[in-house]
Design a protein around this motif. Structure first.
Motif, PDB file in Angstrom:
ATOM      1  N   TYR A 175     -14.113  27.046 -56.231  1.00 22.80           N
ATOM      2  CA  TYR A 175     -13.455  26.103 -57.137  1.00 22.80           C
ATOM      3  C   TYR A 175     -12.804  24.951 -56.371  1.00 22.80           C
ATOM      4  O   TYR A 175     -11.682  24.540 -56.677  1.00 22.80           O
ATOM      5  CB  TYR A 175     -12.427  26.820 -58.008  1.00 22.80           C
ATOM      6  N   CYS A 176     -13.510  24.429 -55.376  1.00 19.47           N
ATOM      7  CA  CYS A 176     -13.032  23.290 -54.601  1.00 19.47           C
ATOM      8  C   CYS A 176     -13.895  22.070 -54.921  1.00 19.47           C
ATOM      9  O   CYS A 176     -15.057  22.188 -55.313  1.00 19.47           O
ATOM     10  CB  CYS A 176     -13.089  23.588 -53.104  1.00 19.47           C
ATOM     11  N   THR A 177     -13.317  20.903 -54.738  1.00 17.31           N
ATOM     12  CA  THR A 177     -14.018  19.646 -54.986  1.00 17.31           C
ATOM     13  C   THR A 177     -13.794  18.701 -53.818  1.00 17.31           C
ATOM     14  O   THR A 177     -12.831  18.840 -53.055  1.00 17.31           O
ATOM     15  CB  THR A 177     -13.520  18.970 -56.282  1.00 17.31           C
ATOM     16  N   GLY A 178     -14.717  17.745 -53.691  1.00 20.55           N
ATOM     17  CA  GLY A 178     -14.539  16.696 -52.688  1.00 20.55           C
ATOM     18  C   GLY A 178     -15.058  17.038 -51.315  1.00 20.55           C
ATOM     19  O   GLY A 178     -14.627  16.421 -50.329  1.00 20.55           O
ATOM     20  N   LEU A 179     -15.970  17.979 -51.193  1.00 16.79           N
ATOM     21  CA  LEU A 179     -16.521  18.338 -49.884  1.00 16.79           C
ATOM     22  C   LEU A 179     -17.624  17.341 -49.532  1.00 16.79           C
ATOM     23  O   LEU A 179     -18.655  17.271 -50.209  1.00 16.79           O
ATOM     24  CB  LEU A 179     -17.057  19.758 -49.910  1.00 16.79           C
ATOM     25  N   THR A 180     -17.429  16.590 -48.476  1.00 18.26           N
ATOM     26  CA  THR A 180     -18.337  15.507 -48.109  1.00 18.26           C
ATOM     27  C   THR A 180     -19.292  15.943 -46.996  1.00 18.26           C
ATOM     28  O   THR A 180     -19.191  17.051 -46.449  1.00 18.26           O
ATOM     29  CB  THR A 180     -17.532  14.286 -47.658  1.00 18.26           C
ATOM     30  N   ALA A 181     -20.191  15.022 -46.667  1.00 21.82           N
ATOM     31  CA  ALA A 181     -21.154  15.296 -45.596  1.00 21.82           C
ATOM     32  C   ALA A 181     -20.488  15.351 -44.232  1.00 21.82           C
ATOM     33  O   ALA A 181     -21.017  15.975 -43.304  1.00 21.82           O
ATOM     34  CB  ALA A 181     -22.246  14.225 -45.607  1.00 21.82           C
TER      35      ALA A 181
END
Length: 571
Positions: free
Chosen positions: A268-274
């Motif tokens: 339930y996490c958001t905003g994980l980038t490359a």
């Protein structure tokens, strides 16, 4: 001489003069006081009210005792409290102010009255003789210079073992952060790297549902950075839950300061980038498991990571979605040749649950797969065009789960295409797969199946199909190895259930059956009795909603004693 009429008149005048009020009456003379009739007395107060008040004021009160009696062990103690040395102290009862002082006008006199009232302090407990006796009975043991608290004299190894038990149950954070503030010894024990090998960070640093101010965000980053530098040197398994901000920053910091990281879980996490996946590829060379279920991430970054470092990944778990399905295509292309666990799930209320999958390509790309789960996902099997070279299937597969709460299109042929080479299968979960038949299960190559979950739990299709037959083929094949059997809501006939239960009861060499779910079936007392009487390892039995059983026994039974009592009811 006076005549009688004159004498009588003079006598009457003397009586009137004696009864008339006199203005020159003094306080020292005796006699009746003059009474004066006024209109105020007729307003509700009795005429003799003043006399009553005077009588009450004249009542004598008992004098206060000038001593206090206390009973000791061998004698009575008489303590005086009226001597001159207690004059003006708390022992002396406070005097009431007179009415004249209350009626005096003027600021100075009013201030003096207030000061006098505040100066009269109430008796303190220290001067109370009763409280003094209780304090005297308390024993005070003097402490030596060598006495220490138990927490300071406890060995550090013992503290570490105690903390380890709590960490296994509740996690390292925030428990170790809190006990490290107790004392120096506890801080040294809580900072042991052995306790920080598995860490889960959730709401302890970030409050859910609240926007972060710049100061709060900086504080969160500083705390997490300090933990990573000072506590995560031996970190193996890291989990991050419910982070809507700074999730990418946390992954970058963990990858830089945790060289032994093996498992990464983002829930339930958001905003994980490359950038986070790129940092994992540079620093986390021991990473083997990635769990991204119910999290939003940049798919392109993960695809690049799998393309360059997928040979070290052994476990991948993600949630089904339009973008995330590209991960399955990358896996079937051979980016993770050593993959052992693959799980694709979705939420229970999801509408689009169909997942196109090339089983043959997956078998070729992941020959070491041991666990394959598709939870609440309806797989759509597609065959490869150039299927000249037939793969060997999944020779090491031990668990297959295709459970769903909705209708499944899985058939016997589809099941055979997946498991035709899986001779080591131990767990088979087909809940919701109503098209699978007993003949299709009996044809599988696995001979040592331990858990079979075949219940039907969706409400829209239960009861629409015709009665089934052939359950006895399943129980006859795996009667010596089955530990858990779930056939809830399966519409097998009474005769077929009786034969199937008899095969389970005949496996008396090594009783292995521990759990049996017959909820919603047509099981009868005649078919159930031999299973209960002969199998001694059964500890769970579900007979709820079994309409062919007598009343009073349709419930869930747990434990050997509870099941033995059921046997008495059936007889």
């Amino acid at each position: 001489m006076m005549d009688p009429s004159e004498a009588e008149a003079s006598a009457q005048t003397e009586r009137k003069e004696d009864g008339a009020p006199s203005t020159s009456n003094t306080s020292g003379q005796d006699g009746p006081k003059p009474t004066k009739v006024s209109l105020k007395r007729t307003s509700g107060k009795p005429l003799n009210a003043k006399a009553k008040k005077q009588k009450r004021a004249r009542v004598s009160r008992p004098a206060q005792l000038g001593y206090t009696v206390h009973q000791g062990e061998d004698m009575l103690l008489v303590i005086s409290s009226t001597t001159s040395q207690y004059h003006g102290s708390a022992w002396t009862p406070p005097k009431k102010a007179s009415k004249k002082k209350k009626l005096i006008k003027g600021k100075r006199k009013a201030i003096q009255i207030k000061k006098k009232k505040t100066a009269r302090a109430k008796p303190k407990l220290a001067n109370n003789p009763v409280a003094k006796e209780k304090e005297d009975t308390v024993l005070f043991v003097p402490q030596n210079a060598t006495d220490h608290r138990w927490g300071q004299s406890l060995p550090e190894e013992v503290l570490i073992n105690i903390f380890q038990m709590v960490v296994l149950q509740d996690g390292a954070v925030p428990f170790l952060c809190r006990v490290g503030r107790v004392c120096r010894l506890w801080n040294a024990a809580a900072s042991s790297p052995v306790l920080w090998r598995k860490v889960t960070v959730g709401y302890c640093l970030i409050a859910p549902g609240k926007n972060q101010l710049p100061k709060t965000e900086k504080k969160v980053k500083d705390k997490f950075n300090w933990l990573a530098q000072n506590r995560f040197s031996q970190l193996r398994d890291f989990s991050l839950c419910h982070w809507t901000k700074n999730a990418s920053y946390a992954v970058e910091v963990v990858s830089q300061f945790c060289p032994h990281l093996r498992s990464l879980t983002l829930s339930y996490c958001t905003g994980l980038t490359a950038t986070a996946f790129h940092s994992l590829g540079l620093h986390s060379r021991s990473l083997q498991s990635i769990n991204l279920q119910y999290s939003e991430f940049q798919v392109e970054g993960l695809l690049d990571y799998l393309e360059n470092h997928g040979n070290q990944i052994k476990q991948i778990l993600f949630t089904h979605g339009l973008k995330n399905d590209r991960l399955l295509a990358a896996i079937t292309r051979g980016h993770c040749p050593d993959l052992e666990l693959l799980e694709v799930n979705t939420k229970l209320d999801s509408k689009d649950c169909e997942l196109p999958i090339y089983i043959q390509a997956l078998q070729t790309a992941c020959p070491k797969l041991k666990t394959f789960r598709m939870l609440n996902v309806r797989p759509l099997h597609k065959t490869m065009r150039n299927g000249a070279d037939t793969p060997l299937g999944f020779p090491l597969l031990e668990e297959l789960c295709i459970a769903t709460t909705s209708y499944s299109y899985m058939t016997d042929k589809d099941l055979w295409d997946i498991l035709f080479g899986s001779t080591r299968l131990r767990v088979l979960d087909l809940r919701g797969c109503s098209r699978i038949t007993p003949a299709g299960l009996a044809a599988l190559p696995c001979l040592e199946l331990e858990c079979l979950f075949w219940g039907q739990y969706f409400s829209s299709h239960v009861g629409l199909s015709s009665p089934k037959k052939g359950l006895h083929m399943v129980t006859q094949k795996w009667r010596r190895t089955l530990q858990q059997l779930d056939i809830a809501n399966q519409l097998f006939t009474e005769e077929d259930l009786e034969i199937a239960m008899s095969h389970l009861a005949q496996a008396t060499e090594t009783d292995t059956l521990r759990s049996l779910n017959l909820s919603g079936t047509r099981i009868t007392s005649l078919a159930l009795r031999p299973v209960i009487s002969q199998i001694t390892t059964l500890t769970y039995l579900n007979l709820s909603s079994c309409r062919y059983l007598p009343r009073g026994v349709k419930r869930i039974y747990r434990g050997l004693e509870d099941i033995r009592q059921l046997l008495d009811k059936l007889e």
